[in-house]
Design a protein around this motif. Structure first.
Motif, mmCIF file in Angstrom:
data_model
loop_
_atom_site.group_PDB
_atom_site.id
_atom_site.type_symbol
_atom_site.label_atom_id
_atom_site.label_comp_id
_atom_site.label_asym_id
_atom_site.label_seq_id
_atom_site.Cartn_x
_atom_site.Cartn_y
_atom_site.Cartn_z
ATOM 1 N N THR A 70 0.826 -1.208 0.000
ATOM 2 C CA THR A 70 0.000 0.000 0.000
ATOM 3 C C THR A 70 0.858 1.256 0.000
ATOM 4 O O THR A 70 0.494 2.270 -0.612
ATOM 5 C CB THR A 70 -0.954 -0.003 1.201
ATOM 6 O OG1 THR A 70 -1.769 -1.181 1.142
ATOM 7 C CG2 THR A 70 -1.857 1.222 1.187
ATOM 8 N N SER A 71 2.007 1.212 0.644
ATOM 9 C CA SER A 71 2.898 2.370 0.654
ATOM 10 C C SER A 71 3.342 2.744 -0.756
ATOM 11 O O SER A 71 3.481 3.935 -1.079
ATOM 12 C CB SER A 71 4.125 2.090 1.519
ATOM 13 O OG SER A 71 4.957 1.115 0.918
ATOM 14 N N ALA A 72 3.570 1.736 -1.615
ATOM 15 C CA ALA A 72 3.976 2.020 -2.990
ATOM 16 C C ALA A 72 2.849 2.700 -3.753
ATOM 17 O O ALA A 72 3.082 3.608 -4.561
ATOM 18 C CB ALA A 72 4.394 0.729 -3.684
ATOM 19 N N TYR A 73 1.624 2.250 -3.516
ATOM 20 C CA TYR A 73 0.455 2.932 -4.094
ATOM 21 C C TYR A 73 0.389 4.372 -3.596
ATOM 22 O O TYR A 73 0.221 5.320 -4.385
ATOM 23 C CB TYR A 73 -0.821 2.176 -3.724
ATOM 24 C CG TYR A 73 -2.066 3.030 -3.655
ATOM 25 C CD1 TYR A 73 -2.711 3.455 -4.809
ATOM 26 C CD2 TYR A 73 -2.577 3.439 -2.421
ATOM 27 C CE1 TYR A 73 -3.848 4.268 -4.737
ATOM 28 C CE2 TYR A 73 -3.712 4.232 -2.339
ATOM 29 C CZ TYR A 73 -4.347 4.645 -3.505
ATOM 30 O OH TYR A 73 -5.458 5.427 -3.424
ATOM 31 N N ASN A 74 0.518 4.562 -2.287
ATOM 32 C CA ASN A 74 0.440 5.904 -1.712
ATOM 33 C C ASN A 74 1.477 6.836 -2.324
ATOM 34 O O ASN A 74 1.169 7.961 -2.751
ATOM 35 C CB ASN A 74 0.645 5.849 -0.198
ATOM 36 C CG ASN A 74 -0.511 5.220 0.542
ATOM 37 O OD1 ASN A 74 -1.634 5.159 0.048
ATOM 38 N ND2 ASN A 74 -0.241 4.742 1.754
ATOM 39 N N CYS A 75 2.725 6.375 -2.347
ATOM 40 C CA CYS A 75 3.822 7.238 -2.800
ATOM 41 C C CYS A 75 3.773 7.469 -4.306
ATOM 42 O O CYS A 75 4.022 8.586 -4.779
ATOM 43 C CB CYS A 75 5.161 6.633 -2.391
ATOM 44 S SG CYS A 75 5.440 6.609 -0.607
ATOM 45 N N ALA A 76 3.468 6.432 -5.069
ATOM 46 C CA ALA A 76 3.392 6.598 -6.522
ATOM 47 C C ALA A 76 2.256 7.536 -6.897
ATOM 48 O O ALA A 76 2.384 8.370 -7.807
ATOM 49 C CB ALA A 76 3.220 5.245 -7.204
ATOM 50 N N GLN A 77 1.131 7.429 -6.202
ATOM 51 C CA GLN A 77 0.006 8.314 -6.502
ATOM 52 C C GLN A 77 0.351 9.764 -6.184
ATOM 53 O O GLN A 77 -0.001 10.683 -6.929
ATOM 54 C CB GLN A 77 -1.239 7.876 -5.738
ATOM 55 C CG GLN A 77 -2.512 8.555 -6.244
ATOM 56 C CD GLN A 77 -3.756 7.991 -5.625
ATOM 57 O OE1 GLN A 77 -4.012 8.201 -4.443
ATOM 58 N NE2 GLN A 77 -4.547 7.270 -6.411
ATOM 59 N N ALA A 78 1.063 9.979 -5.078
ATOM 60 C CA ALA A 78 1.483 11.335 -4.732
ATOM 61 C C ALA A 78 2.518 11.864 -5.719
ATOM 62 O O ALA A 78 2.448 13.030 -6.152
ATOM 63 C CB ALA A 78 2.043 11.366 -3.313
ATOM 64 N N ALA A 79 3.466 11.024 -6.101
ATOM 65 C CA ALA A 79 4.560 11.457 -6.975
ATOM 66 C C ALA A 79 4.088 11.746 -8.393
ATOM 67 O O ALA A 79 4.563 12.691 -9.039
ATOM 68 C CB ALA A 79 5.654 10.402 -6.995
ATOM 69 N N GLN A 80 3.159 10.944 -8.906
ATOM 70 C CA GLN A 80 2.775 11.095 -10.303
ATOM 71 C C GLN A 80 2.109 12.441 -10.580
ATOM 72 O O GLN A 80 2.130 12.925 -11.715
ATOM 73 C CB GLN A 80 1.880 9.937 -10.747
ATOM 74 C CG GLN A 80 0.577 9.768 -9.981
ATOM 75 C CD GLN A 80 -0.558 10.622 -10.482
ATOM 76 O OE1 GLN A 80 -0.649 10.885 -11.687
ATOM 77 N NE2 GLN A 80 -1.437 11.055 -9.577
ATOM 78 N N LYS A 81 1.546 13.054 -9.551
ATOM 79 C CA LYS A 81 0.934 14.371 -9.750
ATOM 80 C C LYS A 81 1.961 15.383 -10.247
ATOM 81 O O LYS A 81 1.651 16.251 -11.073
ATOM 82 C CB LYS A 81 0.305 14.857 -8.452
ATOM 83 C CG LYS A 81 -0.846 13.991 -7.951
ATOM 84 C CD LYS A 81 -1.349 14.486 -6.599
ATOM 85 C CE LYS A 81 -2.442 13.574 -6.061
ATOM 86 N NZ LYS A 81 -2.922 14.017 -4.721
ATOM 87 N N TYR A 82 3.184 15.271 -9.750
ATOM 88 C CA TYR A 82 4.256 16.166 -10.176
ATOM 89 C C TYR A 82 4.868 15.683 -11.485
ATOM 90 O O TYR A 82 5.194 16.493 -12.366
ATOM 91 C CB TYR A 82 5.324 16.257 -9.085
ATOM 92 C CG TYR A 82 4.747 16.706 -7.752
ATOM 93 C CD1 TYR A 82 4.547 18.055 -7.486
ATOM 94 C CD2 TYR A 82 4.372 15.780 -6.782
ATOM 95 C CE1 TYR A 82 3.999 18.473 -6.277
ATOM 96 C CE2 TYR A 82 3.829 16.186 -5.571
ATOM 97 C CZ TYR A 82 3.637 17.527 -5.334
ATOM 98 O OH TYR A 82 3.080 17.940 -4.139
ATOM 99 N N MET A 83 5.006 14.383 -11.635
ATOM 100 C CA MET A 83 5.645 13.823 -12.821
ATOM 101 C C MET A 83 4.804 14.014 -14.074
ATOM 102 O O MET A 83 5.335 14.317 -15.145
ATOM 103 C CB MET A 83 5.925 12.333 -12.594
ATOM 104 C CG MET A 83 6.928 12.053 -11.501
ATOM 105 S SD MET A 83 7.108 10.272 -11.186
ATOM 106 C CE MET A 83 8.429 10.261 -9.976
ATOM 107 N N VAL A 84 3.495 13.834 -13.969
ATOM 108 C CA VAL A 84 2.618 13.990 -15.126
ATOM 109 C C VAL A 84 2.685 15.419 -15.658
ATOM 110 O O VAL A 84 2.781 15.648 -16.872
ATOM 111 C CB VAL A 84 1.165 13.600 -14.766
ATOM 112 C CG1 VAL A 84 0.191 14.070 -15.850
ATOM 113 C CG2 VAL A 84 1.049 12.083 -14.588
ATOM 114 N N GLY A 85 2.674 16.378 -14.748
ATOM 115 C CA GLY A 85 2.707 17.771 -15.167
ATOM 116 C C GLY A 85 3.959 18.141 -15.929
ATOM 117 O O GLY A 85 3.914 18.938 -16.876
ATOM 118 N N GLN A 86 5.088 17.550 -15.532
ATOM 119 C CA GLN A 86 6.349 17.857 -16.214
ATOM 120 C C GLN A 86 6.656 16.862 -17.321
ATOM 121 O O GLN A 86 7.667 16.971 -18.003
ATOM 122 C CB GLN A 86 7.499 17.899 -15.205
ATOM 123 C CG GLN A 86 7.776 16.591 -14.514
ATOM 124 C CD GLN A 86 8.511 16.729 -13.189
ATOM 125 O OE1 GLN A 86 8.611 17.820 -12.633
ATOM 126 N NE2 GLN A 86 9.041 15.634 -12.681
#
Length: 252
Positions: A116-132
């Protein structure tokens, strides 16, 4: 080498073992590293060691199994560093025991911290990654994903990492985000030392037995896993995505 100049990396479970080795390797190659562990105090040693060698790192405390806490710490990291480019989902624990007597708490805790931690962190991180339209996510699976006596919870979580990785590669690929995993075999860490204690062995004897079953006739080192993680996080692996790479000395 400077493969990660101007890149911001987040490494979870980075107080020791594979996480610490990965944080060091990323920093050595130019990345600024957010060192994340359960408490900032635990993470501080790794951050201090990186900074002492001329790198750039900050320590952050976060229970990565807590979705809201993850959202908050990623927002703080982005505020401190400007953005983030690399996520290494390394946080993990074991609560070993034979399945027939495994408690619900041990099952839930291991799934939460390892998967679940990987889901949590990936979901948080992708918000920044998708934009750039750029990002690298590397998660830690394990040889145990193929099955390991006394580790039904851990094996299930690490198999889940592989499925999550393959799916995120499909969904995030159109935004320039590579998603991969590594699956270490026996690596000499505090976690494997704890496993030795659980089965009534010394660390040395436990490692020797594992080495005898490994074609390379030795166990792995955290730095050897870190080198593969950093490869997958680099542009050297720009066309690699959705893969799980086993790092196990040739064991089958």
């Amino acid at each position: 080498m400077s493969r990660f100049t101007d890149k911001i990396a987040v490494v979870t479970g980075a107080a020791q073992g594979i996480g610490a080795a990965t944080a060091h390797r990323l920093a050595e190659e130019g990345a600024a590293v957010a060192v994340v562990d359960l408490t900032a105090e635990r993470a501080q040693g790794t951050a201090d060691a990186i900074n002492a060698k001329g790198g750039t790192a900050r320590a952050y405390g976060c229970d990565v199994a807590d979705h809201e806490a993850v959202e908050a710490v990623f927002a703080q990291i982005a505020a401190d560093f400007g953005t983030l480019h690399i996520l290494v989902n390394n946080a993990g624990i074991t609560r070993d025991g034979l399945f027939f007597k495994m408690s619900k708490n041990d099952w839930d805790t291991v799934l939460a911290v390892n998967l679940t931690s990987a889901y949590n962190c990936a979901q948080a991180a992708q918000k920044y990654m998708v934009g750039q339209r750029y990002g690298k996510i590397v998660s830690l699976s394990s040889r145990s994903a193929l099955g390991n006596r006394g580790q039904a919870n851990y094996a299930a979580a690490k198999a889940g990492i592989q499925g999550l990785t393959a799916t995120l590669a499909i969904e995030l690929g159109p935004y320039g985000i590579n998603v991969n995993a590594v699956a270490p075999g026996y690596i000499a860490t505090a976690m494997t030392a704890a496993t030795a204690e659980r089965v009534g062995s010394t660390t040395e004897d436990h490692q020797q037995l594992a080495a005898e079953r490994t074609p390379l006739r030795r166990v792995g080192r955290p730095e050897e896993v870190a080198s593969v993680v950093t490869f997958l996080a680099s542009e050297d692996a720009s066309y690699v995505s959705g893969q799980t790479l086993y790092i196990n000395g040739g064991a089958r």
